[in-house]
Design a protein around this motif. Structure first.
Motif, PDB file in Angstrom:
ATOM      1  N   LEU A  36      49.583 -26.500   5.315  1.00 40.12           N
ATOM      2  CA  LEU A  36      49.145 -26.673   3.934  1.00 40.12           C
ATOM      3  C   LEU A  36      48.334 -25.461   3.488  1.00 40.12           C
ATOM      4  O   LEU A  36      47.335 -25.105   4.104  1.00 40.12           O
ATOM      5  N   TYR A  37      48.789 -24.824   2.408  1.00 37.69           N
ATOM      6  CA  TYR A  37      48.101 -23.643   1.874  1.00 37.69           C
ATOM      7  C   TYR A  37      47.299 -23.986   0.631  1.00 37.69           C
ATOM      8  O   TYR A  37      46.220 -23.435   0.402  1.00 37.69           O
ATOM      9  N   ALA A  38      47.804 -24.911  -0.178  1.00 35.18           N
ATOM     10  CA  ALA A  38      47.083 -25.342  -1.377  1.00 35.18           C
ATOM     11  C   ALA A  38      47.479 -26.767  -1.709  1.00 35.18           C
ATOM     12  O   ALA A  38      48.656 -27.126  -1.652  1.00 35.18           O
ATOM     13  N   ALA A  39      46.482 -27.567  -2.046  1.00 38.54           N
ATOM     14  CA  ALA A  39      46.732 -28.964  -2.403  1.00 38.54           C
ATOM     15  C   ALA A  39      47.066 -29.081  -3.885  1.00 38.54           C
ATOM     16  O   ALA A  39      47.014 -28.102  -4.638  1.00 38.54           O
ATOM     17  N   GLU A  40      47.433 -30.300  -4.308  1.00 34.92           N
ATOM     18  CA  GLU A  40      47.691 -30.541  -5.728  1.00 34.92           C
ATOM     19  C   GLU A  40      46.483 -30.136  -6.568  1.00 34.92           C
ATOM     20  O   GLU A  40      45.330 -30.360  -6.172  1.00 34.92           O
TER      21      GLU A  40
END
Length: 327
Positions: free
Chosen positions: A42-46
């Motif tokens: 995961l690099y960026a969440a919502e």
């Protein structure tokens, strides 16, 4: 930015996009992953905000692809649609990447509009999405290299929505070569994207029939222009766009349908659409015919259909395709 690996590493659960498609200072309703040692991290969440530095860092590190979960593709498609002008105008992004984004966005919008089987046809929201897509695309389509890059992506297996997108691209190129005004470009573009919407009301067993149609089946097919116009009765369709839907099978020698109109009654923008429509149909695999190579399609149009088309428009298509090294 996150760094947590997901336990779910199946590739069919993800799709790849360029990191240049994730825009600084914008929020996406989807998660972004990078791939490390076979795992999706995961690099960026919502709703997490990227910065220019983050995006450039990924690009400079040689990360050619980031990943989004397959179930979040509708959210990603809407994100791309919303930021399309920013993408198409960004010279940092290679033309082929921008062309892919435009083709994918157009395909997604037209597919969704066509597959929304509303009782009375398309609504104002769907029409607005079509109109916005056209307005956002025209400047990019004027770039010399854009046609070839989009044509490289074109589907050669027929579907109504991909055909409409491809006809939009080809007819826009012809009209731009004719130096038509921007209003006509936009309205003809809307008409091109909607020109075959009436086929969504034709029985699939007729559309997908592998052999010759019976006279009765042909008569049903020939109703699709009128059906298409009826599907747009609740939206502010201009006469220019309406002509594209109703008249795209009219021919210069009067042999077309539904009205059998002679050439002088067929507007120039419809003549452009008619040539683009037939060219794309011939270069696309259908149930009853294999896809032709571009030079074969053009030769057939010249030798067997010359009376059906505006000769100047046909010559423009040849010049456009030649300039894009497509013939």
């Amino acid at each position: 930015m996150q760094g947590k690996a997901t336990m779910d590493s199946r590739e069919d659960f993800y799709f790849a996009v360029s990191p240049l498609m994730i825009f600084p200072k914008t929020l996406g309703r989807f998660r972004v992953y990078i791939k490390q040692a076979g795992n999706y991290v995961l690099y960026a969440a919502e709703n997490e905000q990227f910065t220019s530095r983050h995006r450039q860092k990924l690009h400079d590190a040689g990360v050619a692809e980031v990943y989004v979960r397959a179930e979040q593709k509708p959210d990603f498609d809407r994100y791309i649609e919303k930021h399309l002008p920013q993408i198409l105008a960004d010279s940092i992004i290679p033309v082929e990447e921008r062309a892919k984004v435009l083709y994918t966005a157009a395909d997604a919008v037209v597919r969704e509009v066509f597959e929304t089987r509303l009782p009375k046809g398309i609504g104002k929201r769907e029409y607005s999405r079509i109109a916005n897509l056209v307005e956002k695309s025209l400047k990019f389509l004027a770039i010399d290299e854009s046609l070839k890059r989009i044509a490289d992506l074109a589907s050669h297996d027929y579907t109504v929505h991909t055909h409409n997108v491809q006809v939009f691209v080809f007819s826009t190129a012809i009209l731009q070569s004719m130096k038509v005004d921007e209003y006509t470009l936009v309205q003809a573009g809307i008409g091109a994207l909607l020109h075959d919407i009436g086929k969504t009301r034709i029985p699939v067993e007729i559309l997908s029939k592998p052999g010759p149609l019976t006279p009765e089946e042909r008569a049903v097919i020939n109703t699709h222009p009128a059906k298409g116009l009826a599907l747009c009765q609740d939206v502010p369709l201009t006469q220019t766009a309406a002509h594209c839907i109703l008249m795209h099978h009219e021919r210069m020698d009067g042999s077309g349908y539904p009205g059998g109109l002679p050439g002088e009654l067929i507007p120039p923008h419809v003549r452009a659409l008619a040539v683009a429509d037939v060219y794309d149909a011939l270069t696309t695999k259908r149930p009853y015919a294999d896809a032709m190579q571009p030079f074969q399609a053009l030769r057939l149009m010249r030798d067997e259909m010359s009376d059906a088309f505006d000769l100047d428009v046909f010559k423009r298509l040849i010049v456009i395709l030649s300039g894009a090294n497509m013939v």
